[in-house]
Each structure stands twice: as C-alpha cells, then as structure tokens.
Write an enzyme that holds these catalytic residues in place. Structure first.
Site, PDB file in Angstrom:
ATOM      1  N   GLU A 137      -6.084  -8.130   0.459  1.00 52.31           N
ATOM      2  CA  GLU A 137      -6.556  -7.741   1.736  1.00 52.31           C
ATOM      3  C   GLU A 137      -7.892  -7.277   1.946  1.00 52.31           C
ATOM      4  OE1 GLU A 137      -4.551  -5.316   4.566  1.00 52.31           O
ATOM      5  OE2 GLU A 137      -2.491  -5.923   3.788  1.00 52.31           O
ATOM      6  N   GLU A 171       0.856  -1.201   0.112  1.00 48.04           N
ATOM      7  CA  GLU A 171       0.062  -0.073   0.061  1.00 48.04           C
ATOM      8  C   GLU A 171       0.749   1.089   0.025  1.00 48.04           C
ATOM      9  OE1 GLU A 171      -2.633  -0.242   3.116  1.00 48.04           O
ATOM     10  OE2 GLU A 171      -3.619  -2.053   2.631  1.00 48.04           O
TER      11      GLU A 171
END
Length: 578
Positions: free
Chosen positions: A485, A270
């Site tokens: 995720e 991320e």
C-alpha cells in the site's frame, strides 16, 4: 518459499484466464441462509447461531441505512482501452515529471506485480444485506459518537458490493492485471464462527469469477480490521486467545475455496493497527463482559491483540504450506514508515531503532527466531504475552515475502530521559520512549502535507527508497519485498465543489510519481529485490476514523449517484507502469 511473486502472478493470469471457474466446498463446514432483516419468530430460539440471534446482534448496532441498489448491477459500457478515458490534455497541462531522470531507460524486473488495493469494509457498503453479521466497525461508527470524525458509517459507501462487476470491468479497461481486495469475515461467518452464510459465499464466488473472467489476478486479504462483533460479545475479540482458532477456521474455508484462483494471500492487514486503533476502542465495546464505560482498551489489549494476530497468521501459514499444500504465496501486510535519525548521537540512533522495534519489529518473528525484539521484552515485562517454544517455531519462517504498507517518513530524535521512560509505565511516552517528527533538524517540514483528516501524512518520496534499504539491512533473510500500500489524501479534496476541481489532484499525482521513481531506484541502484507495488486506493473510501471526508482514491466517487471517475493521479500511476 516461492522464489518470485512476479512469476506467481504471471502464471496465475495465464492459467486462470482460460479456466472454468469452480469452487470446492471444504468439508466440515455447515452452511445456512441468513437474513438480518427478518422479523424475530414468536418462539425464541435457543440456538446461538439462529437467524433470531443475528437480528438481535444487529439490534445492538442500531438502524442501518439501506443500500441504494438492491441487486448486483451488470457492467455498464466502458471505454475499451486507457486512451478512450477522458484524461488530462498535455497541451494545456501535462502530468507530473519524473523525480529520477537518470532512470529514463531503466525497466522494471520482468513480472513485477502491480495494481490497486482496497478493503471490504471501506468500499462494499450493503452493511446488513444478504445475512452479513455486524463487525466491530459497524458498532463503533454507530454507537460511539465522535469515533469517526465526520460521523459517517460503512452502511452505503461506494456500494462495491452491488457494483463490483462495473468496477472490475473498469479496471480491465484501464489496463490493470491485478487487484488486491479483502474479504469480509462477518459476511462469511455472521457470528465469527458457527455456520457459513450461503449468500455471503455466493457473493465472493461471483467476485472471484468476475476477476478471472477478465484476466485480473486477485491478491486477497483475509482480515482488514472488520472483526465480527459477535466475537467481542463472546470473549473480547483479539484480546483473547480463542480468536486464533476462529480465525484459522475462517481462513481455511476461504483459502480452500479460492486458492486455485488466488496466487497471493495476505492473512492480516497491518497488525500494527493494534497500536493506534484496537487499543483505543472503548473498553465496554472491546469486551462487554469486563470493560468499563469511559475506559479504553489500553496497553494490555494492544499487546494481546498483536500477540494473537501474529499467532493466527502463523497457524494459517503452517497449514497452508504443510497440510493444504497451497499453490501460491502467503504473508501478512506490515504498516510502517521510515525513521531518519536526527543525528549520529546515541540517543537519536536509539530512538530510531525503538521506533522500528515497536512498529515493524514487533512483528518481525517470521524473519528472526519467532520471538519479539529484546527491547519490547525488557520494557514491557509481564505486559507482553509470551510465546511458547513451539509457537516460536511456527512463527519463524511463516512469511513467503515481506509486505509493507509504507506511506510517509519521520525524523527520530532521542532525549536524555529515554532510559528513565523505559522503566516508568506512567510516562506518557511509554513504552516506545522514542521521539519523532515530520520535519528536518531545521524545522522545515519533510514534505507537503496531506489532508487535514490524516495529520500523519507528508509526501516524502525519498523516504521509501531509504526504507526499503533499511528493511533489507534489518532482516537479510527477506527474499523479496512488496510495497502493498502507498497513497495520498489530496488536501481539502472533499471541500471542492465541482468534479472538475477534484480530478486535477496534482499533489497525489506527484506522490505516486515520486514513490514509484524511488522504488525503481531502490531496485536499480540499491539492488533491493522489490517485486511489486500496490496503489491505495481503487477509489474513494471510508477512511476509518477520518470517515468519508478524507479521500485516498485514484477514482473520484460521487456519493449521490455512486459514479466513479478516474482522477489525474490514476493516469499518472498507469502511465508510469506503461
């Protein structure tokens, strides 16, 4: 590009399970044995990579809580199959019903990859053990009061560092074929560069061996936000171009050593964390040589962080395919959420697009021409670092598939003043200049809320299907998408007094059922090539600014005796795939 992530995982499991595990030592790296607990020598060393230097670096963090264990624990006896675990009795209370009854007989694509994920800093504990160097999060959690909501640290946690064999044995017994952990950069390079820490390497050798021995395929993240603290003190971390070379040096070591057993590499977790985390680091910690106390990193640190992060990924990916000729696939994990325009009005449509541009669009170079979206360049001007033409060529095509960590959804709305905002850096909404909320146009919430420690979290299963379709519309060159995720923080779980209360996490169970149903609907109805899904998280963990009091685990962790117990959501997750 490799054609299918599922095929890669299938081959990985069959080949690796029968393999004799061995690890090549990459050439050109110096190895040392560090001990951060050792007293400083009488004669001060001038070696910036000495053990004395490591002890001094830790002294800036302050006292570290000792681990509960002092050695790797052998696996305790575990049930031999999923059915042997204590789990909900449907005669008294069944698990959550399907959200998509029309998909009852629809099957996942062959070799669809699925498992659970976590990260080193969030579960390992043993913060100072075996020569590990401090990370930025060791400093933040110890030296910045209030930066972590409950003032917890990563010192002990679930102590996966010493209990990994038990955790892997339990994953095997539960029926998992894959696990996605991260590797701690400062465990391998205590100073971020310089010599390799031999005990740190031995630890991850043992982890990979344990996974291979039971036939669980690892999908490894190289960087999950635990930047070596030494690099902040040396040059300011990700706000300086020097970090690209240091990250590439680290990544080459890890990939060369473990690529035989790792079919999927995530270089960066991320990079959008530059938005909500890196830019908020205290300036004097972000860059001790120039930062002023009381200030934060701010917008320049934010976009420098993103710039060098994407370039670091691209450099590693280019080396992996062209020089190293790796056998797996490589990408980075995006963080993003779905934005539904509040209406078809131009301002609302523009707001939705700008919300995308300043999150996932910021890192869309691998699927476009290697550069930033025009909206970023026109809004930010000189604040946004520039890529050279050669750097754009390296970035373009540097991802083998699209990885997205997608948790929730928003409604996007614009205003009549958004164009003025785009020209005014002093405007509080700059640079996005795009509104969003987690409610429909009538004000009703988009879905049930998560825990109070994650006020951004609403369970919105219908959003993931729309989001997957939107990703493919925005970047048609994406070959396949993996939801790397998704997970949920059960409201007030940490306030519950007994394990019996905690284990019936029905809202989290509903979240997983709804999201998985909609991922399957995306594949079946919308023909989006989704090839994997990873639940977050393997068990309760340190949830960054929210600390230990916000729990995302599919397993409950008792932080007194460190036992783990599967929650109802774990069986919801596993039953769905069965």
């Amino acid at each position: 590009m490799k054609s299918s992530i599922g095929v890669v995982f299938s081959l990985a499991i069959s080949i690796r399970a029968a393999a004799i595990v061995s690890f090549p030592n990459p050439p050109g790296y110096t190895t040392r044995t560090y001990n951060a607990h050792a007293p400083s020598s009488a004669a001060k060393s001038t070696d910036q990579y000495s053990n004395d230097a490591l002890v001094s670096l830790w002294s800036r963090v302050g006292p570290i809580a000792p681990p509960k264990n002092t050695a790797v624990a052998s696996p305790t006896p575990e049930p031999s199959s999923l059915s042997a675990f204590p789990q909900p009795d449907p005669a008294f209370h069944p698990l959550v019903a399907s959200h998509e009854t029309g998909l009852k007989d629809v099957k996942l694509p062959q070799n669809f990859a699925w498992g659970v994920a976590s990260s080193a800093y969030q579960i390992e504990g043993a913060a100072k053990e075996d020569g590990k160097g401090p990370s930025i999060w060791d400093m933040l959690s110890h030296q910045v009061p209030g930066f972590v909501a409950d003032n917890s640290t990563g010192d002990v946690l679930a102590e996966h560092y010493y209990l990994f064999k038990q955790d892997i044995a339990r994953l095997k017994a539960l029926g998992f074929k894959a696990f996605s952990p991260s590797i701690s950069w400062p465990r391998i390079f205590p100073f971020g560069n310089g010599p390799v820490n031999a005990p740190g390497v031995a630890h991850y050798d043992a982890v990979i061996t344990a996974l291979v021995d039971v036939g669980i395929s690892p999908a490894v993240t190289l960087f999950h936000w635990d930047t070596p603290l030494a690099l902040f003190h040396e040059y300011g971390g990700w706000s300086n171009e020097k970090i690209v070379d240091d990250f590439v040096h680290y990544a080459k070591f890890i990939i060369t050593r473990y690529d035989k057993y790792v079919p999927i590499w995530f270089t960066i977790n991320e990079p959008q964390y530059c938005n909500w985390q890196y830019a908020g680091y205290p300036a004097e910690i972000l860059n001790p040589k120039t930062g002023k106390k009381g200030e934060k990193g701010g917008i320049k640190a934010r976009f420098a962080c993103g710039h060098y992060t994407l370039l670091a990924h691209a450099r590693v990916a280019k080396w992996y395919h062209e020089e190293f000729k790796g056998q797996g696939r490589i990408t980075f994990k995006n963080s993003g959420n779905y934005y539904e325009p509040a209406s078809t009005a131009a301002a609302d449509l523009r707001s939705a697009q700008r919300n995308y541009d300043f999150s996932i669009g910021w890192f869309s170079g691998p699927w476009t021409d290697g550069d930033y979206p025009e909206s970023l360049k026109s809004t930010l001007d000189d604040v946004l670092p520039k890529y050279t033409e050669e750097e754009k060529r390296i970035i373009k095509g540097s991802c083998d598939f699209y990885a997205i960590d997608a948790y929730t959804s928003y409604t996007a709305f614009g205003s009549s003043n958004d164009e003025a905002c785009m020209k005014d850096p002093k405007n509080g909404a700059f640079p996005e200049c795009a509104g969003s909320r987690q409610a429909g146009n009538d004000g009703f919430p988009m879905g049930p809320a998560g825990d109070t420690g994650v006020d951004w979290m609403k369970t919105t299963p219908g959003g993931i299907r729309r989001y997957l379709r939107k990703l493919k519309e925005m970047w048609p060159s994406i070959p396949d998408i993996v939801v790397t995720e998704f997970g949920f923080a059960e409201p007030f779980e940490n306030l519950m007094k007994t394990k019996g209360e905690i284990l019936w996490d029905l809202r989290r169970a509903d979240y997983y059922q709804g999201f998985l149903d909609n991922i399957l609907a995306s594949i079946h109805y919308d023909k989006v090539n989704v090839t994997g899904a990873w639940g977050w998280a393997i068990f309760d963990n340190f949830e960054w600014n929210a600390g230990l009091s916000t729990r995302f685990g599919l397993q409950y962790v008792n932080y007194t005796d460190l036992t783990r117990t599967p929650k109802a959501s774990m069986f919801q997750f596993l039953n769905w795939f069965q």
